[in-house]
Design a protein around this motif. Structure first.
Motif, short mmCIF file in Angstrom:
data_model
loop_
_atom_site.label_atom_id
_atom_site.label_comp_id
_atom_site.label_asym_id
_atom_site.label_seq_id
_atom_site.Cartn_x
_atom_site.Cartn_y
_atom_site.Cartn_z
N VAL A 1 48.84 8.50 -72.68
CA VAL A 1 49.17 9.91 -72.95
C VAL A 1 47.88 10.71 -72.91
N LEU A 2 47.92 11.82 -72.17
CA LEU A 2 46.75 12.71 -72.09
C LEU A 2 47.15 14.02 -72.77
N CYS A 3 46.44 14.35 -73.88
CA CYS A 3 46.79 15.52 -74.70
C CYS A 3 45.61 16.48 -74.78
N ARG A 4 45.90 17.79 -74.57
CA ARG A 4 44.85 18.81 -74.67
C ARG A 4 44.89 19.38 -76.08
N THR A 5 43.78 19.26 -76.79
CA THR A 5 43.76 19.62 -78.20
C THR A 5 43.76 21.13 -78.43
N THR A 6 43.39 21.89 -77.44
CA THR A 6 43.32 23.33 -77.65
C THR A 6 44.69 23.94 -77.86
N GLN B 1 38.56 20.00 -75.85
CA GLN B 1 38.56 18.55 -76.04
C GLN B 1 39.91 17.99 -75.64
N THR B 2 39.88 16.84 -75.00
CA THR B 2 41.09 16.19 -74.53
C THR B 2 41.11 14.76 -75.02
N PHE B 3 42.26 14.33 -75.53
CA PHE B 3 42.44 12.96 -76.01
C PHE B 3 43.22 12.14 -74.98
N LEU B 4 42.71 10.94 -74.75
CA LEU B 4 43.45 9.95 -73.95
C LEU B 4 43.90 8.86 -74.90
#
Length: 454
Positions: A75-80, A127-130
């Motif tokens: 899952v790739l999530c954009r924190t902004t 910031q982006t979480f993988l």
């Protein structure tokens, strides 16, 4: 176990031990390597700022994420803005919105089934979480680890067993060689009184034990030959000394004028001539015996009629028996002419020797029988020739030794001879592959039986 098998096992183990050690090292390294717990194929951190990505660049990123292994979900999530821009987890759909806390809560709720890995991808202004996960069934290697440990344990046991077997086989081979060396040295030094120890356990029989048995047999034969030699020297010295003493005594008497009358001188010279002839005969017999070579006899065997030889021998016996006042009975029942390879001269000589013994140990009008017949069985056909007499017989203690070289029985010590006649007969029979045996009773007679296969 045979030495050949021991060497094959030894060679196999010598090759197998390094292989087992190599397998052990490989498995041990793998079991204790942390790399097998890591997830492969995760997306490396990107320098681009996701909000500024073009559609084409976003498509390239998506394709890169799709290159993850099939068993890895990501899952790739954009924190902004908490937007899920890519997802292969069925419960989380791409394009939806989830906060970081919601993602952590979801991971916590499913942590009993999956192993999660969080990676922060820093960008220019966001910031982006993988998030990647893998089923615990995939990474739960406890059972495999136990299996690997069992394999390692088995390899260790097999390796140590192989090393012990190698040591055991090597020790057995060297012990066998040392025993052979010791025994052969013992024989070479002439120490024949001490028996050579041999293995009686059939399960431990091998080429070394066979050699030890052969050496022990050789020792017994050498000891017997030594005994025969001593017996021969003693006997021949006595036998030769008697005629020599007579010749010397009468010669000195004539030379010293002790005997002066012509008649006495003539009788002395006749006696000297008789003893000289006797001495010559003994020497000739001894020379012929020494020349008797089984190999040469076998090379000179010629196919002849054994039936004719036996019939001729029976006729000779009948004529000779009358001369020596013996009652001779012949019963030759050979229905056909049987031809086999044999040495005519030596065989006839051996038959004559047996008949001469029958005459020597019987008295006037005693019975001598010559019997010949065929004996046929499912396995073999043979001629049975028997030479019987009703003479003095042979002592029981002498029966087992009468075919030995230079052996002279109780009765024969009273007669002239050197004790080699029957040994020559036995040698001739053995050379032809025939069998000879004797049965006897004291004061009832003797029977020599010859078995001639055809």
């Amino acid at each position: 176990m045979k030495i050949r098998k021991q060497f094959l096992i030894l060679s196999f183990l010598v090759v197998s031990v390094p292989i087992l050690c190599s397998v052990f090292i490989i498995i041990h390294t793998y079991v204790h390597s942390p790399n097998r717990y890591l997830l492969e194929g995760t997306v490396p951190p990107q320098k681009e700022d996701f909000p500024l990505l073009t559609d084409k660049e976003l498509a390239n990123l998506t394709n890169s994420l799709k290159m993850l292994p099939q068993e890895v979900e990501a899952v790739l999530c954009r924190t902004t803005d908490r937007k899920i821009i890519y997802s292969t987890i069925p419960d989380i759909k791409a394009g939806t919105y989830m906060s970081r806390e919601e993602l952590l809560e979801y991971a916590s709720q499913t942590s009993d089934k999956y192993f999660y890995q969080f990676t922060r991808l820093p960008t220019i202004d966001s910031q982006t979480f993988l998030i990647t996960r893998l089923s615990l069934k995939r990474i739960n290697n406890e059972k495999k680890t136990r299996t690997y440990l069992k394999i390692l344990f088995a390899i260790i046991i097999i390796t140590f067993s192989s090393l012990i077997t190698i040591l055991f086989i090597t020790r057995a081979i060297f012990e066998g060689l040392n025993k052979i060396e010791h025994s052969s040295t013992q024989l070479a030094e002439g120490k024949l009184d001490k028996p050579i120890t041999t293995e009686n356990n059939s399960s431990k029989e091998n080429e070394f034990t066979c050699i030890m048995h052969s050496l022990e047999k050789m020792r017994c034969e050498l000891l017997e030959m030594q005994t025969s030699k001593n017996r021969f020297i003693t006997g021949i010295s006595h036998d030769l000394r008697t005629p020599v003493a007579v010749i010397k005594g009468y010669s000195e008497a004539i030379l010293d004028d002790v005997i002066t009358e012509d008649a006495e001188i003539k009788r002395s010279m006749d006696l000297i001539e008789h003893k000289a002839s006797q001495l010559e005969g003994m020497i000739e017999t001894l020379i012929n015996f020494m020349k008797l070579n089984n190999t040469e006899i076998k090379e000179n065997l010629v196919t002849n009629s054994i039936t004719k030889l036996i019939i001729d021998f029976a006729k000779y016996v009948e004529i000779t028996g009358k001369v020596f006042k013996r009652n001779v009975s012949t019963d030759i029942q050979l229905p056909k002419d049987i031809r086999i390879p044999f040495n005519n001269q030596l065989v006839h000589r051996s038959f004559e020797n047996l008949f001469s013994n029958a005459i020597r140990y019987t008295k006037d009008n005693d019975l001598i029988e010559i019997i010949a017949y065929t004996n046929e069985t499912e396995k073999a056909k043979s001629i049975i020739l028997q030479i019987k007499d009703s003479g003095v017989g042979i002592d029981k203690k002498d029966v087992d030794h009468i075919f030995e070289t230079f052996y002279r029985g109780t009765n024969s010590r009273k007669e002239e001879g050197m004790g080699i006649g029957l040994s020559v007969v036995k040698s001739i029979m053995d050379t032809h592959g025939w069998e000879i045996s004797v049965t006897s009773q004291k004061k009832k007679g003797t029977c020599f039986t010859i078995v001639i296969p055809y």
